[in-house]
Design an enzyme around this catalytic site. Structure first.
Site, short mmCIF file in Angstrom:
data_model
loop_
_atom_site.label_atom_id
_atom_site.label_comp_id
_atom_site.label_asym_id
_atom_site.label_seq_id
_atom_site.Cartn_x
_atom_site.Cartn_y
_atom_site.Cartn_z
N CYS A 129 -6.21 -37.22 -14.22
CA CYS A 129 -7.44 -36.66 -13.68
C CYS A 129 -8.70 -37.35 -14.20
O CYS A 129 -9.79 -37.13 -13.69
CB CYS A 129 -7.52 -35.16 -13.98
SG CYS A 129 -7.58 -34.77 -15.73
N HIS A 188 -19.69 -26.19 -24.49
CA HIS A 188 -18.89 -26.39 -23.28
C HIS A 188 -17.94 -27.54 -23.54
O HIS A 188 -18.34 -28.63 -23.92
CB HIS A 188 -19.81 -26.72 -22.10
CG HIS A 188 -19.07 -27.12 -20.87
ND1 HIS A 188 -18.39 -26.23 -20.09
CD2 HIS A 188 -18.89 -28.34 -20.31
CE1 HIS A 188 -17.83 -26.88 -19.08
NE2 HIS A 188 -18.12 -28.17 -19.19
N HIS A 203 -12.69 -27.29 -18.55
CA HIS A 203 -12.12 -26.19 -17.76
C HIS A 203 -10.61 -26.16 -17.93
O HIS A 203 -10.01 -27.17 -18.31
CB HIS A 203 -12.48 -26.36 -16.28
CG HIS A 203 -13.92 -26.21 -16.01
ND1 HIS A 203 -14.82 -27.26 -16.11
CD2 HIS A 203 -14.66 -25.12 -15.67
CE1 HIS A 203 -16.04 -26.82 -15.84
NE2 HIS A 203 -15.98 -25.53 -15.57
N ASP A 252 -2.33 -25.99 -13.33
CA ASP A 252 -1.49 -27.05 -12.78
C ASP A 252 -0.99 -28.02 -13.85
O ASP A 252 -0.79 -29.20 -13.60
CB ASP A 252 -2.25 -27.82 -11.69
CG ASP A 252 -3.52 -28.48 -12.20
OD1 ASP A 252 -3.85 -28.35 -13.40
OD2 ASP A 252 -4.20 -29.14 -11.39
N ARG A 286 -3.46 -26.79 -17.78
CA ARG A 286 -4.11 -28.08 -18.03
C ARG A 286 -5.52 -27.81 -18.51
O ARG A 286 -6.40 -27.44 -17.75
CB ARG A 286 -4.15 -28.93 -16.76
CG ARG A 286 -4.94 -30.23 -16.94
CD ARG A 286 -4.84 -31.15 -15.73
NE ARG A 286 -5.25 -30.50 -14.50
CZ ARG A 286 -6.45 -30.65 -13.92
NH1 ARG A 286 -7.38 -31.42 -14.47
NH2 ARG A 286 -6.73 -30.04 -12.78
N CYS A 299 -8.57 -29.33 -19.25
CA CYS A 299 -9.23 -30.57 -18.86
C CYS A 299 -10.55 -30.64 -19.65
O CYS A 299 -11.49 -29.90 -19.37
CB CYS A 299 -9.47 -30.53 -17.35
SG CYS A 299 -10.15 -32.04 -16.68
#
Length: 133
Positions: A66, A103, A106, A110, A119, A121
């Protein structure tokens, strides 16, 4: 979890690079495939760049293709907090550092089905690798 870290905007700006500040304090996202954390067999822990709390173990990192570092779980459930995120016309789950609310990225459902199916990410500028931990 340790005591919550709270700093002024000026303090965060003085401690972080402009890109780290934009991602962690303004809830930004780095460009995909721009980070420097490749999947490796090296043992170590990823820490929050803002407050240095341990967040993710390298052994739980995988190549999701990704463009961002991906993990199937945090180091501990109390390392991160998750919040609904409906920005940008999407429904996602935001992941933040539980200690300083930075932050991180996310979490999506999946991930690898043979482990957690999740996951995480994560923006590479939001984490710092400590080899050997």
């Amino acid at each position: 979890m340790r005591k919550k870290v709270e700093k002024s905007d000026a303090e965060w700006r003085s401690l972080l690079t402009p890109e780290q500040y934009r991602v962690t304090r303004e809830r930004g996202t780095e460009r995909p495939f721009s980070g420097d954390h490749q999947v490796s067999d090296e043992h170590g822990i990823y820490h929050c760049v803002c407050c240095h709390v341990p967040l993710f173990e390298n052994e739980h990192k995988f190549d999701a293709g990704c463009g961002w570092p991906s993990f199937d779980r945090p180091l501990t459930r109390s390392s991160v907090a998750e919040h609904p995120d409906t920005s940008h016309g999407m429904v996602r789950t935001e992941v933040v550092c539980a200690r300083c609310d930075a932050h991180l990225g996310h979490v999506f459902p999946d991930g690898p089905p043979d482990t957690t199916g999740l996951r995480y990410c994560i923006n590479s500028v939001a984490i710092d690798f400590h080899a050997g931990e």
